[in-house]
Write an enzyme that holds these catalytic residues in place. Structure first.
Site, short mmCIF file in Angstrom:
data_model
loop_
_atom_site.label_atom_id
_atom_site.label_comp_id
_atom_site.label_asym_id
_atom_site.label_seq_id
_atom_site.Cartn_x
_atom_site.Cartn_y
_atom_site.Cartn_z
CG ASN A 243 -2.04 -0.69 1.10
OD1 ASN A 243 -2.74 -1.21 -0.16
ND2 ASN A 243 -2.74 -1.33 2.20
CB CYS B 223 -4.24 -5.37 -4.94
SG CYS B 223 -5.00 -4.09 -5.62
N GLY B 224 -7.46 -7.13 -6.02
CA GLY B 224 -7.85 -7.57 -7.32
C GLY B 224 -7.76 -6.57 -8.23
CB CYS C 112 -11.35 -1.50 -3.28
SG CYS C 112 -10.49 -2.92 -2.26
#
Length: 288
Positions: A68, A77-78, A224
């Site tokens: 991050n 993290c898609g 997200c």
């Protein structure tokens, strides 16, 4: 050996933006401080997450590392998985590729219109899998309220782990919630020993929800992907939607399917290339 400069790509999935570093041929001593310097929107390249492409560790096509913008390492993290999936699909010419992540393997394939589909695996739903700091037998709606006693602004979130922990509050109007204020408090709530991504979801129909997310370690984000997956699971478990739905985020729409046949979550959406360049060597000191 660390180079004095390093090539990068800038990509995004629905506005959730990434700096991508390919470490397979250009090694880099990536510390928390270096990650923060690169991710800084004031003095660095600027991004929600810093993504690394590394050599596979157990037979996949590539390993994806994720940090991050606060420098912290995260598991999944898609949106980044779609972006890295696009790069590796183009690189290999394969019909599908396996992207290894700290949360497990993700399979990426091409979809219609240039979109990318990623298999995000099975959701984890038990309280100690999410994890929570105390036992809740039913994680569809846990006891957690925000606002005045007896008249909360939002309450009873569903909690889901899709490689990282999520809490989803269903509300009448997602835009009426001051998520920039509430999100940080809930991210660090004692119930979430590993912190949590905090989302508010508004159900428009059995096939359409609207979602906003405060992302753990990154803040408010335009999209997200793991939150969209978690919200779909939470909505299905509460019998608010069907299993194949559209999730509208500030940056655009994702198609999410929680497939009953294999219990896996499939996410389809854009994976855009923005530009590329070379990092300023000052960023690699972590002091820029």
């Amino acid at each position: 050996m660390t180079r004095s400069a390093h090539h990068f790509r800038k990509m995004n999935g629905l506005g959730n933006d990434f700096v991508v570093l390919d470490l397979r041929h250009e090694p880099l001593a990536l510390t928390d401080a270096v990650a923060r310097a690169i991710a800084s929107r004031e003095t660095g390249i600027g991004c929600d997450q810093l993504i690394t492409i590394e050599e596979p560790r157990h037979g996949g096509d590539a390993f994806m590392g994720i940090r991050n913008n606060d420098g912290g390492v995260v598991e999944a993290c898609g949106n980044a998985a779609r972006c890295i999936g696009r790069l590796i699909l183009e690189e290999t010419g394969k019909e599908s590729v396996v992207i290894e992540t700290p949360a497990g393997d993700t399979i990426a394939t091409r979809a219609e219109g240039g979109d990318i589909t990623v298999d995000m695996g099975e959701p984890r739903l038990l309280w100690n899998e999410i994890p929570l700091s105390e036992e809740f037998r039913d994680t569809r709606a846990i006891e957690l309220e925000v606002g005045p006693l007896g008249n909360p602004v939002m309450h009873s979130p569903g909690v889901v782990n899709v490689g990282n922990p999520h809490a989803i509050f269903f509300v009448e109007d997602v835009d009426a919630i001051d998520l920039g204020r509430i999100g940080p408090m809930l991210e660090h709530h004692p119930l979430f020993p590993e912190r949590a991504n905090i989302s508010v979801a508004q159900v428009f129909s059995p096939t359409h929800i609207k979602l906003r997310t405060w992302e753990r370690g990154a803040g408010l984000t335009r999209a997200c992907g793991t939150a969209a997956c978690a919200a779909t699971v939470a909505a299905v478990r509460r019998r608010k939607t069907e299993r194949n739905i559209t999730v509208s985020l500030p940056g655009g729409d994702l198609s999410i399917e929680w497939r009953e046949a294999d219990n896996h979550i499939y996410m389809t959406g854009d994976a855009a290339f923005d530009y590329e360049g070379t990092l300023d060597p000052a960023l690699l000191t972590g002091k820029a």
